[in-house]
Design a protein around this motif. Structure first.
Motif, short mmCIF file in Angstrom:
data_model
loop_
_atom_site.label_atom_id
_atom_site.label_comp_id
_atom_site.label_asym_id
_atom_site.label_seq_id
_atom_site.Cartn_x
_atom_site.Cartn_y
_atom_site.Cartn_z
N GLU A 1 0.88 -1.17 0.00
CA GLU A 1 0.00 0.00 0.00
C GLU A 1 0.92 1.21 0.00
OE1 GLU A 1 -3.36 -0.33 2.67
OE2 GLU A 1 -3.57 1.84 2.82
N PHE A 2 0.81 2.06 -0.99
CA PHE A 2 1.77 3.16 -1.11
C PHE A 2 1.06 4.42 -1.58
CE2 PHE A 2 2.00 2.96 -5.75
CZ PHE A 2 1.51 1.68 -6.00
N PHE A 3 1.72 5.55 -1.32
CA PHE A 3 1.12 6.87 -1.56
C PHE A 3 1.83 7.45 -2.78
CE2 PHE A 3 0.31 11.28 0.41
CZ PHE A 3 -1.06 11.21 0.20
N HIS B 1 -2.34 13.38 18.65
CA HIS B 1 -1.27 13.21 17.67
C HIS B 1 -1.79 12.44 16.46
CE1 HIS B 1 1.33 14.94 20.54
NE2 HIS B 1 1.17 13.96 21.41
N ARG B 2 -1.40 12.95 15.30
CA ARG B 2 -1.93 12.38 14.07
C ARG B 2 -1.06 11.25 13.53
NH1 ARG B 2 -4.06 16.06 8.96
NH2 ARG B 2 -4.75 14.34 7.62
N VAL B 3 -1.70 10.15 13.17
CA VAL B 3 -1.04 9.02 12.53
C VAL B 3 -1.83 8.70 11.26
CG1 VAL B 3 -0.28 8.08 14.76
CG2 VAL B 3 -2.44 7.29 13.77
N LEU B 4 -1.40 7.70 10.53
CA LEU B 4 -2.21 7.25 9.40
C LEU B 4 -2.10 5.73 9.30
CD1 LEU B 4 -4.06 8.01 7.11
CD2 LEU B 4 -2.06 8.28 5.64
N MET B 5 -3.24 5.09 9.47
CA MET B 5 -3.27 3.64 9.43
C MET B 5 -3.61 3.19 8.02
SD MET B 5 -4.91 3.00 13.20
CE MET B 5 -5.71 4.60 13.38
N PRO B 6 -3.18 1.98 7.66
CA PRO B 6 -3.44 1.53 6.28
C PRO B 6 -4.90 1.20 6.05
CG PRO B 6 -2.42 -0.22 7.57
CD PRO B 6 -2.43 1.00 8.45
N THR B 7 -5.33 1.29 4.80
CA THR B 7 -6.72 0.91 4.49
C THR B 7 -6.87 -0.61 4.55
OG1 THR B 7 -6.27 0.81 2.10
CG2 THR B 7 -7.05 2.91 3.00
N LEU B 8 -5.80 -1.33 4.16
CA LEU B 8 -5.89 -2.80 4.15
C LEU B 8 -5.20 -3.36 5.38
CD1 LEU B 8 -5.38 -3.67 0.39
CD2 LEU B 8 -7.41 -2.85 1.61
#
Lengths: 431, 431
Positions: free
Chosen positions: A154-156, B67-74
């Protein structure tokens, strides 16, 4: 940001699964956490860098008149059947059915969706040229994900698409993007060599990859040694037009236009890729616009990608030392790291806190290590996470009103009065 | 932005599939394009609004120390099997297998992944409290997607998670978010009523939904008529603590603490939802931290959501008229719309272009309708897309150096000299 309240889980040990520096350092610096093979959660420090890169990429796209959209990650198979790629694409494409048994996929790229959009709205040659781009998450089910975010699943990515009414227009769009990519990578602190490339699965006849020279690169590239002499300002399309640089699959030693002794070989990390592919998708998907005389024109297209999440790794590969990351100014997660050398000493603590406020007032984004950790741990963590400037507040601050300012890249340290330190940073940091 | 070069595909006809105003207006204003059922591409105008909302939501989260993070969609099924939700979740969860036959899913929410992260890094009570959030894309395979982005399948959401060592801490985190949500919605130009709610599938015992009153809302809410008298400033947690408001599933007419005559009923659009759910996930997933005396503590958790893509629709539901959208200042895609009333008249065109430059110099983001369209079309499009201020440059500009300034919300028009117009806008627009 006070480190005691932040979420920055640095690791002392080197994670065994990481084979390359950027992967190791991103894990150790608490930038990412692996959720499952090739899939990561971006922790606060990593996300800040990712967003800074995203913003620079977007700014440079906007500057040349591209318009930003956002396509969905999940797409109907039907659009991909029109282009013929639903069958052609290999196991990298994640296919599934929704609850109504409709075939769908997780987007690995977006030529189909963007062509579908343009064919719905653009009816006249007057609305062209047009370049639409997005920055979004994609998925490719790599058989062996590795190297952290450099080859994740999964990549941006920034992907852009140009639409023109003829070849000359398409070529102009291609060159506009080419030039803009040089600027983009330069702003990110990188020197990217545009090498001629076969366009592979996407098909077409004009294609360049933008490669960062790094020993851990997965590609082999061949290029004119003159590249190494080029200043950033000389990296223009005009200048590069006649200089040789090619990817492995494109390089033919028997056809190489430059003498052997001027040819350099290196490993490269691909951070961008641009293609011109003519009417491949517009024809397959029946995109036509009306020309000036009422005739039907099939627009010529190109597509243009930048690996945004991969760039986080690529920048680290290009800029680190044994102690950790060294961020270029443009993407550093904080401008300055502030260390209180004696967190348990009330006077030192008060002086550090006062300086933290002063730095904030001047618009600097500061990470203030106010933890009650040993000073060695603080120094190591600060070097590891790679902020360009470090300030140490300690006994000297109390006694002489001076702080130590360290340049992370050169290692140079200077004792400065607080006022002089603030003035120095204002001169050296763009906020 | 010059409209002639923008990508703003407005529609004259009302799309037949759209049942509510926001869906109709978003399609007609060229904000979104349906890629497939319940899944949309965000076109440039729509994406700008979405990003403005995202930024406001993020700012308010950061302000209170989240605090902001970003988790994967999958995500891997294994994490969801630990919590027991892999089986429990219905067909709304999209499940599939990757190329190695591993069970995975597209995240509908993220309690499991965030708990997994915290259990890997947080070992001591000293690192708590902590609130982590992300703003990302999620998927719920709604059986009947409808109302455009209001009930789509792929949607953009802020989800946050609090971790505390005891109930008092968890309650303090809950109240901090509660208060912050009131500020967030107010900044978005909305009045959101926090109603008591059952926490449904997520489970727990303290829960509020934030509801925007709108006739097209899907929920029924009951609330004290005093709400209608509250000024924005009065919408504080302290003030609301003792005022009655409840969602349909929670409201019991026989238990209602306020007299019938003070009880109002309305339709509401849910734009936020907060839950306290204790140790449900931390216990199931073995998240423990060490307490001050070395004892093991199972942290108490809460989760907090804001429907960011849904808010685009909700804001339009709350703010539009027969002619189109009326954006609140904080989320408008451009500050000002500039219309050249006679694009084919060189003098008018030159005057409009000069004003466009002057507005840009002052930091205004301007959409300049420089198309050679009939003036009626321009007025209609400008009303449709809903920018708060419209300026018309025409004959009067040439003859008297005046322009017409229109307030989109009130419809009020005034003729002003160019200088007076610029001064007026500087006073009324925060750039």
């Amino acid at each position: 940001m006070r480190l005691s309240q932040y979420f920055l889980p640095t690791l002392k040990e080197t994670p065994s699964e990481a084979q390359i520096a950027s992967h190791r350092l991103m894990l150790r610096a608490g930038m990412i956490n692996q959720t499952t093979s090739g899939i990561y959660t971006w922790l606060p420090l990593g996300l800040k860098v990712l967003q800074k890169i995203e913003n620079i990429v977007a700014e440079e796209q906007n500057r040349i008149g591209c318009h930003r959209v956002l396509m969905p990650t999940l797409q109907p198979a039907s659009l991909w059947q029109e282009s013929g790629r639903y069958e052609a694409y290999g196991k990298e494409m994640l296919r599934f059915k929704d609850r109504h048994d409709r075939e769908m996929l997780y987007s690995p790229t977006n030529e189909e969706v963007i062509t579908d959009i343009v064919r719905q709205y653009v009816k006249s040659y007057r609305a062209l040229p047009q370049i639409l781009y997005q920055i979004g998450w994609k998925f490719r089910d790599e058989i062996r994900p590795r190297f952290g975010v450099m080859r994740g699943r999964e990549f941006f990515m920034k992907d852009g698409y140009s639409f023109d009414i003829d070849y000359e227009g398409a070529k102009a769009s291609y060159e506009k993007i080419f030039q803009s990519y040089l600027t983009t990578f330069r702003r990110l602190g990188l020197t990217a060599i545009p090498v001629q490339a076969d366009s592979g699965a996407i098909g077409g006849n004009l294609s360049h990859e933008f490669q960062i020279v790094a020993p851990t690169g997965e590609s082999t590239i061949y290029y004119d040694e003159d590249y190494d002499q080029l200043s950033d300002q000389d990296m223009t399309l005009e200048r590069l037009r006649n200089m040789y640089a090619a990817a492995d699959e494109k390089h033919d030693p028997f056809q190489c236009p430059i003498p052997q002794e001027r040819l350099k070989t290196a490993r490269g990390i691909e951070v961008g890729h641009i293609f011109y592919f003519g009417t491949k998708y517009s024809k397959a998907m029946n995109l036509t616009v009306q020309g000036p005389k009422g005739e039907l024109i099939i627009p010529e297209m190109g597509s243009y990608g930048i690996g945004v999440s991969r760039l986080v790794g690529a920048i680290i590969e290009a800029s680190h030392d044994d102690n950790g990351i060294i961020w270029p100014d443009s993407v550093t997660p904080f401008h300055v790291g502030l260390i209180s050398a004696k967190a348990d000493d009330a006077q030192v603590e008060a002086a550090a806190t006062a300086l933290y406020q002063q730095l904030a007032t001047r618009g600097f984004d500061v990470l203030y290590d106010d933890r009650s950790e040993r000073i060695g741990v603080k120094f190591a963590d600060m070097d590891l996470i790679g902020l360009p400037w470090q300030i140490v507040v300690g006994n000297k601050t109390i006694e002489h009103n001076t702080v130590e300012l360290k340049n992370r890249r050169t290692g140079e340290r200077q004792d400065l009065s607080i006022e002089a330190c603030l003035t120095y940073l204002q001169k050296h940091i763009d906020v």
